[in-house]
Structures are given as C-alpha cells and as structure tokens.
Design a protein around this motif. Structure first.
Motif, PDB file in Angstrom:
ATOM      1  N   UNK A  54       0.811  -1.211   0.000  1.00 60.03           N
ATOM      2  CA  UNK A  54       0.000   0.000   0.000  1.00 60.03           C
ATOM      3  C   UNK A  54       0.847   1.265   0.000  1.00 60.03           C
ATOM      4  N   UNK A  55       2.132   1.107   0.315  1.00 60.59           N
ATOM      5  CA  UNK A  55       2.988   2.271   0.468  1.00 60.59           C
ATOM      6  C   UNK A  55       2.856   2.932   1.831  1.00 60.59           C
ATOM      7  N   UNK A  56       1.991   2.388   2.681  1.00 55.78           N
ATOM      8  CA  UNK A  56       1.758   3.008   3.986  1.00 55.78           C
ATOM      9  C   UNK A  56       2.947   2.840   4.922  1.00 55.78           C
ATOM     10  N   UNK A  57       3.674   1.765   4.756  1.00 59.26           N
ATOM     11  CA  UNK A  57       4.876   1.527   5.559  1.00 59.26           C
ATOM     12  C   UNK A  57       6.089   1.529   4.658  1.00 59.26           C
ATOM     13  N   UNK A  58       7.101   2.270   5.091  1.00 58.98           N
ATOM     14  CA  UNK A  58       8.344   2.350   4.336  1.00 58.98           C
ATOM     15  C   UNK A  58       9.524   2.157   5.278  1.00 58.98           C
TER      16      UNK A  58
END
Length: 123
Positions: A54-58
């Motif tokens: 989701x790109x929410x965690x990097x």
C-alpha cells in the motif's frame, strides 16, 4: 512470477536529483513488498529503501537521511525512487526487488530482481 525493469539512471551533478522507476509485470505485483538496493564499485549490494504494497509503511537506510523517497503506483505496476541532493558517493548500480514477505533490508528476503540502472554522481 514477477519481472522487473529499472529505468531513469544517468549522470547527475552533486546536489542534483533523479527519479528511478521500476516497471513490474505480473498480476500479483500489488501484493509484494518492493525494495531498492544499490551496489557501488567494489562494494557489496546494500539496502536503500522498501515499501509495503500500500505504500503506507516504508523503510530507509540510514545514509538516505531524508534525501530519497520510495513510492509506488499499483495501478501502473511501478515503484519509484526519488533521489535528491545526490553526491558522488551515491554512484552505484541501483536495483529494484520484490519480496513476498514483510519489509526487510536483507537481499535474501527478496525473490525477484531487476537488471539494474546506473547512477553516476559527479562532483
């Protein structure tokens, strides 16, 4: 099966910016963690950044220091690495990779790899 093709590398002066792209094939792209690694001349491959589906965690390497940003567009099956304030020390071949697991910095956690794109930083 996921195939990855990087683009966007080139020669850049110190302080300049580049955006790398990694186009993925495969219907399950959006389920993979995507990462960027690099290998400088005569050095081991090292982790740069990674993002969940989701790109929410990097996750970023310490040397990034806020200069790089990873993002992804699942509709386009593409992951990006925006690199700002580049230095000669950023000179390396940059690789994107896909992992069926969770965010990770180790190369062994990644199942698929691209062929790489070269970034040359000049002083």
């Amino acid at each position: 099966q996921v195939q990855l093709v990087e683009s966007g590398g080139g020669l850049v002066q110190a302080g300049g910016s580049l955006r790398l792209s990694c186009a993925a094939s495969g219907r399950t792209f959006r389920t993979y963690v995507m990462g960027w690694f690099r290998r400088a001349p005569e050095k081991e491959r090292e982790f740069v950044a990674a993002a969940t589906w989701s790109g929410a965690r990097t996750l970023y390497a310490n040397f990034v220091k806020g200069r790089f940003t990873i993002s992804r567009d699942n509709a386009k099956n593409t992951v990006y690495l925006q690199m700002n304030n580049l230095t000669p020390e950023d000179t390396a071949d940059y690789y994107c990779a896909a992992s069926a697991g969770d965010l990770a910095t180790q190369t062994s956690n990644y199942n698929y790899w691209g062929q790489g794109t070269q970034v040359l930083g000049s002083s």
